[in-house]
Design a protein around this motif. Structure first.
Motif, mmCIF file in Angstrom:
data_model
loop_
_atom_site.group_PDB
_atom_site.id
_atom_site.type_symbol
_atom_site.label_atom_id
_atom_site.label_comp_id
_atom_site.label_asym_id
_atom_site.label_seq_id
_atom_site.Cartn_x
_atom_site.Cartn_y
_atom_site.Cartn_z
ATOM 1 N N VAL A 37 -4.930 45.190 -42.267
ATOM 2 C CA VAL A 37 -5.851 44.127 -41.835
ATOM 3 C C VAL A 37 -6.527 43.490 -43.047
ATOM 4 O O VAL A 37 -6.685 42.258 -43.108
ATOM 5 C CB VAL A 37 -6.896 44.681 -40.833
ATOM 6 N N ASN A 38 -6.901 44.288 -44.029
ATOM 7 C CA ASN A 38 -7.537 43.758 -45.233
ATOM 8 C C ASN A 38 -6.589 42.850 -46.009
ATOM 9 O O ASN A 38 -6.988 41.783 -46.491
ATOM 10 C CB ASN A 38 -8.022 44.907 -46.117
ATOM 11 N N VAL A 39 -5.318 43.257 -46.133
ATOM 12 C CA VAL A 39 -4.329 42.426 -46.842
ATOM 13 C C VAL A 39 -4.102 41.116 -46.101
ATOM 14 O O VAL A 39 -4.081 40.035 -46.705
ATOM 15 C CB VAL A 39 -3.003 43.205 -47.025
ATOM 16 N N ILE A 40 -3.968 41.183 -44.789
ATOM 17 C CA ILE A 40 -3.770 39.974 -43.989
ATOM 18 C C ILE A 40 -4.982 39.053 -44.119
ATOM 19 O O ILE A 40 -4.843 37.842 -44.298
ATOM 20 C CB ILE A 40 -3.492 40.332 -42.507
ATOM 21 N N ALA A 41 -6.167 39.620 -44.026
ATOM 22 C CA ALA A 41 -7.393 38.809 -44.149
ATOM 23 C C ALA A 41 -7.468 38.142 -45.517
ATOM 24 O O ALA A 41 -7.858 36.979 -45.633
ATOM 25 C CB ALA A 41 -8.623 39.687 -43.913
ATOM 26 N N ARG A 42 -7.074 38.856 -46.556
ATOM 27 C CA ARG A 42 -7.137 38.315 -47.911
ATOM 28 C C ARG A 42 -6.176 37.135 -48.079
ATOM 29 O O ARG A 42 -6.516 36.124 -48.686
ATOM 30 C CB ARG A 42 -6.825 39.403 -48.937
ATOM 31 N N TYR A 43 -4.959 37.270 -47.535
ATOM 32 C CA TYR A 43 -3.962 36.220 -47.745
ATOM 33 C C TYR A 43 -4.032 35.101 -46.720
ATOM 34 O O TYR A 43 -3.665 33.970 -47.013
ATOM 35 C CB TYR A 43 -2.553 36.823 -47.787
ATOM 36 N N VAL A 44 -4.518 35.375 -45.513
ATOM 37 C CA VAL A 44 -4.614 34.327 -44.489
ATOM 38 C C VAL A 44 -5.945 33.584 -44.592
ATOM 39 O O VAL A 44 -5.984 32.352 -44.542
ATOM 40 C CB VAL A 44 -4.425 34.926 -43.079
ATOM 41 N N PHE A 45 -7.032 34.319 -44.734
ATOM 42 C CA PHE A 45 -8.359 33.705 -44.742
ATOM 43 C C PHE A 45 -8.942 33.544 -46.142
ATOM 44 O O PHE A 45 -10.030 32.987 -46.302
ATOM 45 C CB PHE A 45 -9.324 34.517 -43.864
ATOM 46 N N GLY A 46 -8.257 34.070 -47.140
ATOM 47 C CA GLY A 46 -8.715 33.906 -48.515
ATOM 48 C C GLY A 46 -9.770 34.905 -48.953
ATOM 49 O O GLY A 46 -10.216 34.880 -50.095
ATOM 50 N N GLU A 47 -10.176 35.796 -48.061
ATOM 51 C CA GLU A 47 -11.193 36.791 -48.410
ATOM 52 C C GLU A 47 -10.949 38.061 -47.603
ATOM 53 O O GLU A 47 -10.783 38.007 -46.392
ATOM 54 C CB GLU A 47 -12.590 36.245 -48.103
#
Length: 198
Positions: A51-61
């Protein structure tokens, strides 16, 4: 390794203690609790990281608390895992001298090893408890989650205590049986799992 190799068995599922009566019941229940803690810890860590990786690459943070959650889960898995490994006879063994000994000497040495390791685990349990008391007195908190730091280290004395109990039970099992046991349910010995390549 061959998929349907008859020599390979999974000794981690459906654990039944080799101890009789009340001790066996306690050993089996602790094993079930540890298995659930380890499975949930690994699954939650995988989900949190994904979830953290997805949040970083999809939402930028990324998630600001993800690192702290993984830290908590690593501590949980580590200290729940030492008792689990001891119960299933999975700790690393340096057994060159041990294997060369006759049966009675191996049994005596295994009892000594189990009792000595149990004493060391209880010693570490005591000192990890002292460390938690020190952290509690300081009142520090995790910045993202806001929980007190001492709470995440509670697993250290619990893990050491469970491992100490497990090695003590292993010594009892060796004192009360003819065979040599690495743990209450794992008999000493090696299985031939090599397969011939044609």
């Amino acid at each position: 390794m061959a998929e349907n190799s008859p020599d390979l068995t999974d000794d981690t599922s459906g654990y039944q203690s080799g101890l009789p009566g009340f001790l066996g019941t306690i050993d089996t229940w602790i094993s079930k609790i540890e298995a659930v803690m380890l499975a949930l810890g690994v699954i939650l860590m995988a989900i949190n990281t994904c979830v953290n990786v997805i949040a970083r690459y999809v939402f930028g943070e990324g998630l600001f608390f993800s690192g702290e959650i993984n830290r908590i889960l690593i501590i949980l898995i580590t200290f729940a895992g030492i008792g689990y490994a001891a119960r299933h006879g999975r700790h690393i063994r340096m057994s060159a001298v041990y294997d060369a000994l006759p049966h009675k000497a191996r049994k005596a040495l295994m009892i000594f090893i189990a009792l000595f390791t149990s004493a060391v685990m209880f010693f570490l349990c005591y000192y990890s408890y002292q460390y938690i008391e020190t952290l509690y007195g300081r009142g520090r908190i995790l910045p993202a989650l806001g929980i007190e730091i001492w709470m995440i280290y509670v697993w250290a004395p619990i893990g050491f205590a469970i491992t100490g109990i497990q090695y003590l039970l292993t010594a009892i099992k060796n004192l009360t049986s003819k065979d040599v046991y690495l743990s209450t349910g794992v008999k000493d010995g090696y299985s031939d799992t090599e397969t011939e390549v044609l």
